[in-house]
Design an enzyme around this catalytic site. Structure first.
Site, PDB file in Angstrom:
ATOM      1  CG  HIS A  21      -1.949   1.325   1.174  1.00  0.00           C
ATOM      2  ND1 HIS A  21      -2.952   1.283   1.488  1.00  0.00           N
ATOM      3  CD2 HIS A  21      -1.237   1.985   2.259  1.00  0.00           C
ATOM      4  CE1 HIS A  21      -3.153   2.173   0.479  1.00  0.00           C
ATOM      5  NE2 HIS A  21      -3.006   3.308   1.827  1.00  0.00           N
ATOM      6  CD  GLU A  22       1.895   3.899   3.398  1.00  0.00           C
ATOM      7  OE1 GLU A  22       1.795   4.959   3.094  1.00  0.00           O
ATOM      8  OE2 GLU A  22       0.375   3.102   4.141  1.00  0.00           O
ATOM      9  CG  HIS A  25       0.231   6.458  -1.073  1.00  0.00           C
ATOM     10  ND1 HIS A  25      -0.819   7.046  -1.649  1.00  0.00           N
ATOM     11  CD2 HIS A  25      -0.095   5.703   0.249  1.00  0.00           C
ATOM     12  CE1 HIS A  25      -1.608   6.416  -1.005  1.00  0.00           C
ATOM     13  NE2 HIS A  25      -1.213   5.485   0.056  1.00  0.00           N
TER      14      HIS A  25
END
Length: 448
Positions: A21-22, A25
């Site tokens: 997920h990170e 980003h």
């Protein structure tokens, strides 16, 4: 699996999901020219830090999430020479892309995980009804065992997983009908009163009374401390009659036992080719409704031939597996979104919400069942994480996307005052959601 094994399975799953997920980003931020100051897995004071490509990569002690810290003029003073590298200086389209990249990375991870599952071969159960709980809503609808389900509420099903998902949706809509392929063309509907009494929590499915498992009227397990052992029942005994009434199905036996707590019963069983008569007195225990019911402490033998007839195996090539993985991810994401929406509207019980304790328990269970179950568990949690983060709640990615959508429509950013209030409301809502999920976890663990 030991507690340590369960915790390890949970930590690996959460670590992979959060990292993906990170990294979504991070990767898009770098592509958009934004300077990333820190990439953290976990929250709290960093335990370990390494600096690479201008970013501090850290591991922190609280393993329930992570974050990517970008250069931002709203948080620190930024030199004029680096202003073009700050997040807030980017066009709104780039900011939206950076924020959306996290949930999209989780959906991509789910596709990869499902692709590995389909590539290695998938085993599932055809939607055949093995057993029906006596006096259950399923029995009231007309199920007797041996049926094959073709559709639930008009939605085609090809596996028991499909049946469960369709049933959950049907319970939330207050309507449940089954089209059968065997007997051909038969349609069974649940009486509205019985359906309303079930509720919409996940446990409603087990109380409905349908199972793919078929058991024989033969004893395979005897609790040494139970009433059955005291009455002389043995493993291998085949049940013939209760109080002179012939029985051919295990469900008939359990129904008779449940209705006679602390009352002597005469059992006729076949043992090594001979008929043996026994007198047993079931223990009196509290049932789900609070009424007393009988229990012997014995278990049945599973009909392995029936279960083998339901098992199907499918192994796809790389392209077909990818298409199936994308379809599975899309279907699961849509179902998760619909169920979350119905929870918020009160049409599905909030008791379905699970927190970190139950997720850890599911992680351990799936890891114990094998790599396929564990990968499917991780894919499901990854999709849930993506859908949750896309909800329009301030502090979540979806809340930021909501703000940026308003900015696009108004032509100017949302005011700092509105952002501050949204932050407070979002944190409060998220804290309440987590507290409720944790309460559900503790209640499930206490009640078993």
């Amino acid at each position: 699996m030991t507690m340590l094994g369960t915790l390890l399975a949970f930590a690996v799953a959460i670590g992979v999901l959060v990292t993906f997920h990170e990294f979504g980003h991070y990767w898009v931020a770098r592509r958009c020219g934004v300077k990333v100051l820190r990439f953290s897995i976990g929250f709290g004071k960093p335990l370990y830090t390494v600096r690479w490509r201008g970013t501090d990569w850290t591991l922190s002690p609280i393993p329930l999430g992570g974050y990517v810290k970008m250069l931002d003029e709203r948080e620190v003073e930024v030199p004029a020479s680096e202003r073009h590298l700050s997040f807030n200086a980017q066009p709104v389209g780039r900011r939206m892309a950076i924020v959306a990249a996290g949930p999209l990375a989780n959906l991509l991870l789910a596709v990869i995980l499902y692709w590995l599952v389909f590539l290695s071969g998938v085993t599932w159960l055809k939607p055949g009804v093995g057993s029906v709980l006596p006096e259950s809503p399923a029995a009231a609808a007309g199920f007797r065992g041996g049926e094959m389900i073709a559709a639930v509420n008009g939605q085609s099903v090809s596996s028991w997983q499909d049946v469960r998902l369709a049933m959950m949706e049907g319970l939330s809509n207050g309507e449940l009908s089954f089209t059968l392929s065997h007997p051909v063309g038969s349609v069974l509907s649940v009486p509205p009163g019985r359906l309303a009494a079930l509720g919409t929590e996940a446990s409603s499915l087990s109380r409905f009374g349908l199972s793919p498992v078929r058991v024989l009227a033969e004893i395979a397990m005897v609790d040494p401390a139970g009433a059955g052992a005291r009455g002389g029942l043995q493993v291998g005994d085949r049940l013939l009659a209760v109080n002179g009434q012939p029985i051919s199905r295990w469900e008939q036996f359990t129904q008779a036992i449940h209705h006679h707590p602390a009352q002597p019963l005469r059992l006729d069983v076949s043992r090594h080719g001979h008929t043996v008569s026994l007198t047993v007195t079931p223990d009196s225990v509290a049932g789900e409704s609070g009424q007393r019911q009988g229990r012997l402490g014995v278990g049945p033998r599973q009909d392995s031939a029936w279960m083998d007839s339901l098992r199907m195996t499918r192994q796809d090539g790389p392209v077909d597996a990818l298409l199936a993985a994308m379809d599975k991810t899309a279907d699961t994401a849509w179902t998760s979104l619909v169920m979350m929406g119905k929870m918020l509207l009160g049409r599905v019980s909030m008791d379905n919400l699970s927190g970190p304790l139950m997720i850890a328990d599911y992680a351990g269970q799936s890891a114990r069942q094998g790599s396929q179950s564990y990968l499917e568990f991780m894919a499901l949690i990854s999709i849930s994480l993506a859908v949750l983060n896309l909800l329009p709640i301030p502090v979540l990615d979806g809340g930021h996307l909501m703000y940026y959508t308003v900015e696009l429509l108004r032509g100017r950013p949302v005011s700092e005052r509105t952002l501050a209030w949204g932050q407070r409301i979002g944190l409060a809502a998220l804290a309440a959601l987590m507290a409720f999920a944790l309460f559900n976890d503790i209640q499930r663990l206490v009640t078993g």
